[in-house]
Design an enzyme around this catalytic site. Structure first.
Site, PDB file in Angstrom:
ATOM      1  N   ARG A  24      -2.513 -12.817  -5.298  1.00  0.00           N
ATOM      2  CA  ARG A  24      -2.421 -13.264  -3.964  1.00  0.00           C
ATOM      3  C   ARG A  24      -2.241 -12.030  -3.116  1.00  0.00           C
ATOM      4  O   ARG A  24      -1.920 -10.949  -3.442  1.00  0.00           O
ATOM      5  CB  ARG A  24      -1.111 -14.193  -3.765  1.00  0.00           C
ATOM      6  CG  ARG A  24       0.176 -13.493  -3.949  1.00  0.00           C
ATOM      7  CD  ARG A  24       1.203 -14.177  -3.579  1.00  0.00           C
ATOM      8  NE  ARG A  24       2.488 -13.615  -4.057  1.00  0.00           N
ATOM      9  CZ  ARG A  24       3.279 -13.108  -3.219  1.00  0.00           C
ATOM     10  NH1 ARG A  24       2.923 -12.935  -1.926  1.00  0.00           N
ATOM     11  NH2 ARG A  24       4.251 -12.405  -3.481  1.00  0.00           N
ATOM     12  N   HIS A  57      -1.675  12.693  -0.873  1.00  0.00           N
ATOM     13  CA  HIS A  57      -0.890  12.880  -2.066  1.00  0.00           C
ATOM     14  C   HIS A  57       0.246  13.687  -1.635  1.00  0.00           C
ATOM     15  O   HIS A  57       0.399  14.540  -0.894  1.00  0.00           O
ATOM     16  CB  HIS A  57      -1.727  13.525  -3.219  1.00  0.00           C
ATOM     17  CG  HIS A  57      -2.981  12.703  -3.541  1.00  0.00           C
ATOM     18  ND1 HIS A  57      -2.568  11.513  -4.616  1.00  0.00           N
ATOM     19  CD2 HIS A  57      -4.070  12.515  -3.392  1.00  0.00           C
ATOM     20  CE1 HIS A  57      -3.719  10.946  -4.600  1.00  0.00           C
ATOM     21  NE2 HIS A  57      -4.512  11.640  -4.190  1.00  0.00           N
TER      22      HIS A  57
END
Length: 182
Positions: A176, A119
């Site tokens: 996809r 992070h």
């Protein structure tokens, strides 16, 4: 016997409904008042803390804006509930734009291809600009750097990762795989 049983059950049900109805109506009225008050407080706090805001702006609670000072709202902007705007790099929403509930707008994006997914590392830091007369549907995700042209419609559930031309109608593509991590 069956007739008597039906009548007895009907009377009991009527009494139960009579006993519950006033309480339910009162509770619903109070809950609606609480929700309206919460929305009002959210708008009262958020709007003055924005970089700028036009007339007739509606912000429904809960709405989370990480950096309000980087947000510019035009006139007649509606922001639905449960929206999240990560706006550190800047966010402009022009006049007559409606953003439905659950929408997320990001101006920061971590590097998914780095060795570690820590992070605090945001290599893609780009502002988002949304034009006039735009409709953004429920649960739309807008990625950093996107410019949405005037009059565009973004259908519910879309992930917008590239610019949208004026008056375009965008709908969600089928799922996809776009790549793999090392």
């Amino acid at each position: 016997m069956k007739e008597l049983l039906r009548e007895l059950l009907a009377n009991i049900l009527k009494k139960l409904l009579y006993m519950v109805s006033p309480v339910t109506a009162t509770n619903l009225k109070r809950l609606n008042q609480d929700a309206l008050e919460c929305r009002k407080r959210t708008a009262e706090w958020l709007i003055p803390n924005l970089q700028s805001s036009g007339a007739n702006v509606t912000i429904e609670a809960p709405c989370h804006i990480t950096f309000p000072r980087a947000v510019v709202l035009g006139n007649n902007v509606h922001i639905g509930r449960n929206t999240y705007f990560e706006s550190e790099a800047g966010l402009v929403i022009a006049d007559n734009t409606h953003i439905a509930m659950g929408a997320t707008i990001l101006t920061l994006q971590p590097d998914f291809y780095s060795d570690s997914l820590t992070h605090g590392k945001h290599p893609e830091v780009k502002p988002v600009v949304i034009g006039k007369n735009v409709y953004i549907g429920h649960n739309v995700l807008i990625k950093p750097g996107v410019i949405i042209g005037d009059g565009a419609v973004i259908a519910p559930g879309c992930m917008v990762s590239e610019d949208v031309p004026e008056c375009a109608i965008v709908s969600a593509a089928q799922l996809r795989i776009t790549g793999y991590r090392d």
